[in-house]
Enzyme design. Structure first.
Site, mmCIF file in Angstrom:
data_model
loop_
_atom_site.group_PDB
_atom_site.id
_atom_site.type_symbol
_atom_site.label_atom_id
_atom_site.label_comp_id
_atom_site.label_asym_id
_atom_site.label_seq_id
_atom_site.Cartn_x
_atom_site.Cartn_y
_atom_site.Cartn_z
ATOM 1 N N HIS A 138 0.834 -1.210 0.000
ATOM 2 C CA HIS A 138 0.000 0.000 0.000
ATOM 3 C C HIS A 138 0.870 1.262 0.000
ATOM 4 O O HIS A 138 0.660 2.179 -0.791
ATOM 5 C CB HIS A 138 -0.939 0.024 1.206
ATOM 6 C CG HIS A 138 -1.535 1.380 1.443
ATOM 7 N ND1 HIS A 138 -2.598 1.866 0.724
ATOM 8 C CD2 HIS A 138 -1.166 2.384 2.281
ATOM 9 C CE1 HIS A 138 -2.876 3.098 1.115
ATOM 10 N NE2 HIS A 138 -2.013 3.441 2.061
ATOM 11 N N HIS A 143 1.371 5.230 -2.557
ATOM 12 C CA HIS A 143 1.740 6.615 -2.220
ATOM 13 C C HIS A 143 2.946 7.158 -2.979
ATOM 14 O O HIS A 143 3.003 8.353 -3.265
ATOM 15 C CB HIS A 143 2.061 6.736 -0.726
ATOM 16 C CG HIS A 143 0.861 6.694 0.165
ATOM 17 N ND1 HIS A 143 -0.028 7.742 0.267
ATOM 18 C CD2 HIS A 143 0.382 5.734 1.001
ATOM 19 C CE1 HIS A 143 -0.991 7.438 1.130
ATOM 20 N NE2 HIS A 143 -0.772 6.216 1.591
ATOM 21 N N GLU A 184 -5.628 9.591 0.602
ATOM 22 C CA GLU A 184 -6.015 8.169 0.584
ATOM 23 C C GLU A 184 -7.145 7.853 -0.409
ATOM 24 O O GLU A 184 -7.115 6.819 -1.065
ATOM 25 C CB GLU A 184 -6.429 7.698 1.984
ATOM 26 C CG GLU A 184 -5.294 7.701 3.009
ATOM 27 C CD GLU A 184 -4.188 6.672 2.743
ATOM 28 O OE1 GLU A 184 -4.310 5.851 1.815
ATOM 29 O OE2 GLU A 184 -3.172 6.719 3.468
HETATM 30 CO CO CO Z 1 -1.903 5.274 3.028
#
Ligand code: CO
Ligand code: PHE
Length: 292
Positions: A138, A143, A184
């Site tokens: 993740h 990101h 997010e």
């Molecule tokens: Co995150």
């Protein structure tokens, strides 16, 4: 090594921490420990990336797609130092390893200094499709690509500085909604249609399709005050997505001093995650792909 780093857990506090916090320095960063990854973990990472690469095409924003190649050939887990050799000259950011979630103040401090924390451990095979807390896949896949975008890179640094300020103003709950609904779970209206830029979406197979094409969720034009009134769900797909039209718009809309907004928010009722306010501008989902 003797440190003051204490484990931070996500959701229910009886869940044991996954990472080894005794490895962490006082600022909660640690070594990536690349040599300790197993062949299984390298293989799993490669399969996670290969699967997600098939889904981001036509669904992620152009800035994300353009930067994906900087993560390496994805045959295995990259060394953070190799990514940093490209990232530092590009935007002045670097990634640093952490054992998992870290306290808010340390998190904001890292961001304000253009250091992005990436969890060093990878999900297990049983968690291939879904994991509750952030892991290496993740953090890295979701990101890091957008840290190569100059405007988004500045936005995250400004968010970090804003976090330290919000802490002093007892407004963290409001500000954390900005992170949630942009970094997010943000989506963007582009000339090609809606595209995702939020990492929670980009590292998920199901939500990437859902957020763009499902008629269910609300898609509301980004407005900082409206957003900060809105609660969010952590264990289901989002019921509302806030839509920006560019990273410049996002940066400009969040640049003003939030202190007056925090003051105003104290007198405004909170909104449930599925609220639509009278007269507010919403966006239609992308048309579903027609079967050939
Ligand atoms: Co995150
Ligand atoms: N401008 C905000 C403040 O004054 C800081 C901020 C920047 C918040 C970017 C969110 C995103 O607190």
């Amino acid at each position: 090594m003797q440190t003051t780093a204490k484990p931070v857990t996500y959701g229910a506090s009886d869940r044991p921490p996954r990472g080894d916090y005794s490895r962490a320095r006082e600022d909660y960063t640690c070594d990536q420990g690349w040599d300790a990854y197993t062949a299984d973990e390298h293989g799993r990472y490669a399969r996670l990336v290969a699967r997600q690469l098939k889904h981001v095409e036509g669904r992620a924003c152009d800035e994300f797609i353009a930067a994906l190649s900087h993560l390496g050939d994805a045959q295995g887990i990259p060394r953070f130092e190799n990514i940093n050799q490209l990232l530092k000259p590009a935007t002045g950011w670097e990634i640093v390893a952490v054992p998992g979630l870290i306290p808010e103040r340390e998190f904001f401090t890292l961001l304000a200094n253009r250091r992005f924390p990436v969890t060093y451990w990878l999900r297990t095979e049983a968690e291939f499709d879904y994991i509750v807390e952030p892991d290496l896949f993740h953090d890295l896949f979701g990101h890091v690509p957008l840290l190569f975008d100059p405007v988004f890179a500045d936005y995250i640094q400004a968010f970090g500085a804003g976090g330290l300020k919000a802490e002093g103003l007892h407004a963290l709950e409001y500000l954390s909604r900005i992170y949630w609904y942009t970094v997010e779970f943000g989506i963007m209206q582009t000339p090609k249609g809606l595209r995702a830029y939020g990492a929670g979406i980009l590292s998920s197979v199901g939500e990437l399709e859902h957020c763009l094409t499902s008629p269910q969720p609300n898609r509301v034009a980004f407005d900082a005050l409206r957003l900060m009134r809105t609660r969010y769900k952590i264990d289901t797909y989002q019921e509302t997505y806030f839509v920006i039209e560019s990273f410049d718009e996002l940066f400009d809309a969040t640049a003003p001093d939030f202190a007056p907004l925090y003051q105003a928010l104290r007198d405004l009722p909170e909104l449930p995650a599925n609220a639509v306010e009278p007269g507010e501008r919403t966006y239609a989902p992308n048309p579903l792909a027609q079967p050939a």
